[in-house]
Design an enzyme around this catalytic site. Structure first.
Site, PDB file in Angstrom:
ATOM      1  N   SER A  49      69.860  39.960  45.143  1.00 24.15           N
ATOM      2  CA  SER A  49      70.164  38.921  43.983  1.00 24.15           C
ATOM      3  C   SER A  49      70.047  37.599  44.431  1.00 24.15           C
ATOM      4  O   SER A  49      69.695  36.796  43.656  1.00 24.15           O
ATOM      5  CB  SER A  49      71.577  39.165  43.803  1.00 24.15           C
ATOM      6  OG  SER A  49      72.452  39.192  44.724  1.00 24.15           O
ATOM      7  N   GLU A  50      69.918  37.549  45.853  1.00 30.75           N
ATOM      8  CA  GLU A  50      69.750  36.121  46.260  1.00 30.75           C
ATOM      9  C   GLU A  50      69.128  35.992  47.712  1.00 30.75           C
ATOM     10  O   GLU A  50      69.738  37.143  48.557  1.00 30.75           O
ATOM     11  CB  GLU A  50      70.996  34.988  46.281  1.00 30.75           C
ATOM     12  CG  GLU A  50      71.299  34.392  44.790  1.00 30.75           C
ATOM     13  CD  GLU A  50      72.462  35.076  44.315  1.00 30.75           C
ATOM     14  OE1 GLU A  50      72.671  34.696  43.151  1.00 30.75           O
ATOM     15  OE2 GLU A  50      73.103  35.926  44.839  1.00 30.75           O
ATOM     16  N   THR A  51      68.491  35.249  47.932  1.00 29.94           N
ATOM     17  CA  THR A  51      67.852  34.808  49.319  1.00 29.94           C
ATOM     18  C   THR A  51      68.128  33.490  49.898  1.00 29.94           C
ATOM     19  O   THR A  51      67.975  32.569  49.059  1.00 29.94           O
ATOM     20  CB  THR A  51      66.349  35.372  49.364  1.00 29.94           C
ATOM     21  OG1 THR A  51      66.165  36.665  49.184  1.00 29.94           O
ATOM     22  CG2 THR A  51      65.888  34.941  50.993  1.00 29.94           C
ATOM     23  N   HIS A 110      78.013  33.988  46.879  1.00 31.11           N
ATOM     24  CA  HIS A 110      77.905  34.674  47.978  1.00 31.11           C
ATOM     25  C   HIS A 110      76.780  34.424  48.911  1.00 31.11           C
ATOM     26  O   HIS A 110      76.861  34.564  50.002  1.00 31.11           O
ATOM     27  CB  HIS A 110      77.873  36.354  47.315  1.00 31.11           C
ATOM     28  CG  HIS A 110      76.492  36.795  47.424  1.00 31.11           C
ATOM     29  ND1 HIS A 110      75.251  36.720  46.477  1.00 31.11           N
ATOM     30  CD2 HIS A 110      75.828  37.447  48.529  1.00 31.11           C
ATOM     31  CE1 HIS A 110      74.301  37.168  46.898  1.00 31.11           C
ATOM     32  NE2 HIS A 110      74.673  37.878  47.943  1.00 31.11           N
TER      33      HIS A 110
END
Length: 278
Positions: A44-46, A74
């Site tokens: 979902s994110e990096t 997060h």
């Protein structure tokens, strides 16, 4: 070559919570390559850690598989946990495009990292595409007014009558994708215990296991409409339907009815180390 760390965020159990890839020493990676790497990681994110430019200890850039975000919960908490794990610092200040985020850190003996971050205070307004959104979610009505909150990403809150009904939500992702620059946050619960689900094809995420940037505004939303008092910490469970239960705590403090401080806390556990070869 660039080293990275995989950390599961908002959990004390490896392979639960929301996974995050953190690329350390990323100053030589161009933004366009960061986006390609985030697409390759397909989380979902990096995040990419850079030298500080202002009043922080490090600068962090946050990418979904399809776009860059000025702030996300997060990723900030998970990046702080990774940096803190190697330094044992009691706190870090991480620069984001939405401002510098203070994060307090603790290190329990179980190998996890506990963190509390102070988020940007959101601004809000009624969501003008309310009826279309409810149709896309397959929900007939919301238990509270449908408002949009922005603290970097934009979250739109839809109240569902019960946790069982929340688990049954099956959105039409094609219809939901026609709502630009937003994540649909469906929630249910009472008192200090709440459940949440997040759907955002606009951000390249069909469903998210833990949305820290939405946890703080949920506390604001509930307090604004009298379901909890300002200053009350709430517990939020997300990711159950994905098999990745995630546990967040959130609190919004206010003067009168105007929030001035929003804090979100949780734990993180490092699960993998890797090297990108290109």
């Amino acid at each position: 070559m660039h080293d990275y760390v995989i950390v599961d965020v908002f959990t004390t159990v490896a392979l639960e919570g929301n996974p995050l890839a953190v690329f350390l020493n990323a100053a030589d990676i161009p933004a366009a390559r960061m986006q390609l790497i985030a697409r390759e990681m397909n989380l979902s994110e990096t995040t990419f850690v850079l030298p500080a430019q202002g009043d922080g200890d490090r600068r962090v850039r946050i990418f979904t598989p399809v776009n860059e975000l000025p702030f996300a919960g997060h990723p900030v908490l998970g990046t702080a946990a990774v940096l803190g794990e190697s330094t044992a610092r009691s706190g870090l200040r991480l620069e984001t495009a939405a401002g510098t985020i203070p994060v307090d850190l603790q290190y329990p003996s179980d190998g996890t990292v506990s963190a509390r971050m102070r988020q940007p205070v959101p601004v809000w307004e009624p969501y003008r595409l309310r009826d279309d959104l409810l149709d896309a979610l397959g929900i007939k009505s919301s238990t509270l007014p449908v408002d949009a909150y922005r603290n970097g990403p934009r979250h739109v809150y839809v109240g569902v009558g019960s946790e069982a009904a929340l688990s049954r939500v099956q959105p039409d992702l094609r219809a939901l994708a026609r709502h630009p620059d937003m994540a649909a946050i469906c929630f249910a619960g009472s008192g200090t215990r709440w459940r949440m689900r997040m759907f955002s094809p606009a951000y390249g995420v069909a469903e998210d296991a833990a949305t820290g940037s939405a946890a703080g505004p949920l506390a604001v939303h509930l307090a604004r409409y009298g379901l909890v008092p300002f200053g009350q910490q709430i517990e939020i469970l997300q990711g159950v339907e994905m098999g990745r239960p995630s546990h967040m705590s959130a609190r919004a403090d206010a003067t009168g009815q105007r929030p001035h401080t929003v804090e979100v806390s949780g734990s993180a556990v490092i699960t993998a180390y890797g090297t990108l070869l290109v």
